[in-house]
Enzyme design. Structure first.
Site, PDB file in Angstrom:
ATOM      1  N   CYS A 139     -37.503  55.166  53.570  1.00 65.79           N
ATOM      2  CA  CYS A 139     -38.881  55.653  53.720  1.00 65.79           C
ATOM      3  C   CYS A 139     -39.499  56.077  52.396  1.00 65.79           C
ATOM      4  O   CYS A 139     -40.690  56.385  52.338  1.00 65.79           O
ATOM      5  CB  CYS A 139     -38.949  56.813  54.717  1.00 65.79           C
ATOM      6  SG  CYS A 139     -38.283  58.373  54.106  1.00 65.79           S
TER       7      CYS A 139
ATOM      8  N   HIS B 298     -35.490  54.232  31.830  1.00 71.61           N
ATOM      9  CA  HIS B 298     -34.477  53.952  32.858  1.00 71.61           C
ATOM     10  C   HIS B 298     -34.462  54.989  33.978  1.00 71.61           C
ATOM     11  O   HIS B 298     -33.482  55.088  34.708  1.00 71.61           O
ATOM     12  CB  HIS B 298     -33.081  53.826  32.207  1.00 71.61           C
ATOM     13  CG  HIS B 298     -32.951  52.627  31.324  1.00 71.61           C
ATOM     14  ND1 HIS B 298     -31.919  52.457  30.416  1.00 71.61           N
ATOM     15  CD2 HIS B 298     -33.727  51.513  31.220  1.00 71.61           C
ATOM     16  CE1 HIS B 298     -32.073  51.294  29.796  1.00 71.61           C
ATOM     17  NE2 HIS B 298     -33.161  50.713  30.251  1.00 71.61           N
TER      18      HIS B 298
ATOM     19  N   SER C 194     -26.936  51.320  21.233  1.00 73.82           N
ATOM     20  CA  SER C 194     -26.164  50.151  20.782  1.00 73.82           C
ATOM     21  C   SER C 194     -27.053  48.921  20.630  1.00 73.82           C
ATOM     22  O   SER C 194     -26.637  47.922  20.054  1.00 73.82           O
ATOM     23  CB  SER C 194     -25.022  49.878  21.760  1.00 73.82           C
ATOM     24  OG  SER C 194     -25.534  49.741  23.069  1.00 73.82           O
TER      25      SER C 194
ATOM     26  N   CYS D 122     -31.348  60.852  54.159  1.00 76.20           N
ATOM     27  CA  CYS D 122     -32.701  61.400  54.196  1.00 76.20           C
ATOM     28  C   CYS D 122     -32.862  62.340  55.391  1.00 76.20           C
ATOM     29  O   CYS D 122     -32.534  61.965  56.523  1.00 76.20           O
ATOM     30  CB  CYS D 122     -33.681  60.231  54.280  1.00 76.20           C
ATOM     31  SG  CYS D 122     -35.392  60.733  54.400  1.00 76.20           S
TER      32      CYS D 122
END
Ligand code: OAD
Length: 264
Positions: free
Chosen positions: A131, A120, A207, A165
């Site tokens: 970008c 993940h 879980s 950014c």
């Protein structure tokens, strides 16, 4: 969890060539990092639909960025616990150990595990949605440590971006998988391959409700591995596994490790 169950798992591990370990938020619980679905978990306090998907991010980037800044702060103050360390020590006792984690806290690598597949993503990486440039840690440091629930609640009226950014002004997002997004394909393929080829799979502190991760132990079982769950309660996939050790990962894994050690 009985002595004979611990012995059984230790015997299987001692004879294994390749051990796969799927981990979830429960393995980091004893490091002080909240899980998602426990009564005091993150999803009891925060709404996934407001925080962990692209639409929410574009609608309220500041709210989402603050939440991740808060989580980065929690992780920065935490460290590996005996469960993470037991998996590192297992590497000295069996030829190959691969940790497949759903966690984004980086604690397996911090503990010293050498083969870690992050299904993940990672809180440690952030990038520009326009970008693609990776944002360096110091560019985000100012917002980290934002106060917990307050950090999120406090921005209700001000959801504009906190981090943009420095190259193009685009929004910075964490390199984690959000609801509705694909897992990184190469990592998932490596995880499925690991599950198909291991001798023993441990499913620790998850879980078992979020797929495709929850399918990893099922794939290992299908392929003939000995499958074991370690959890404070039986998970949604427990019935499909060979053995369930009920208890805390930080107590069970070191106890199992000690028994493997005495066999080798
Ligand atoms: P969950 O919060 O769904 O489950 C945590 C599990 O850990 C539960 O089954 C608990 O019983 C168990 N647990 C809690 N404390 C424990 C302890 N000390 N020792 C052993 N077990 C313990 O977390 P995950 O299964 O990791 O996805 O959740 C899966 C995914 O759902 C996460 O990766 C996240 C979330 O939405 C994304 O963000 C993509």
């Amino acid at each position: 969890m009985s002595d004979s169950q611990l012995e059984h798992v230790a015997a299987r591990l001692a004879g294994a060539r390749h051990v796969a370990v799927l981990t979830g938020a429960g393995i980091s619980a004893e490091s002080g990092i909240a899980t998602f679905r426990d009564p005091d978990g993150l999803w009891a306090r925060f709404r996934p639909e407001e925080l962990a998907n692209m639409d929410a991010f574009l609608a309220s980037p500041g709210r989402v960025q603050d939440w991740y800044a808060y989580r980065r702060g929690v992780v920065r103050d935490a460290g590996p616990n005996p469960a993470h360390l037991a998996l590192v020590a297992l590497e000295d006792l069996v030829p190959r150990v691969t940790v497949i984690t759903q966690n984004v806290d980086g604690l397996h690598a911090q503990a010293g595990s050498t083969r870690v597949l992050e299904l993940h993503g990672s809180l440690a990486r952030n990038y520009c949605v326009d970008c693609g440039r990776e944002a360096r840690e110091e560019e985000l440091a100012a917002g980290d440590g934002t106060d917990a629930g307050g950090g999120v609640d406090a921005v209700d009226d001000d959801t504009g971006p906190r981090f943009t950014c420095i190259a193009c002004g685009g929004l910075i997002r964490p390199d984690v998988v959000w609801f509705g997004e694909m897992l990184p394909r190469d990592v998932l393929e490596a995880a499925v391959d690991t599950a198909s080829n291991c001798d023993v799979l441990l499913s620790v502190g998850t879980s078992g409700v979020v797929y495709p991760a929850a399918g990893i132990p099922l794939e290992a079982a299908r392929a003939g591995a000995f499958t074991v769950e370690v959890n404070v309660e039986r998970s949604a996939i427990a019935d499909a596994l060979d053995l369930v050790l009920v208890g805390r990962a930080g107590e069970i894994l070191p106890a199992v490790l000690e028994r493997v050690r005495t066999r080798s």
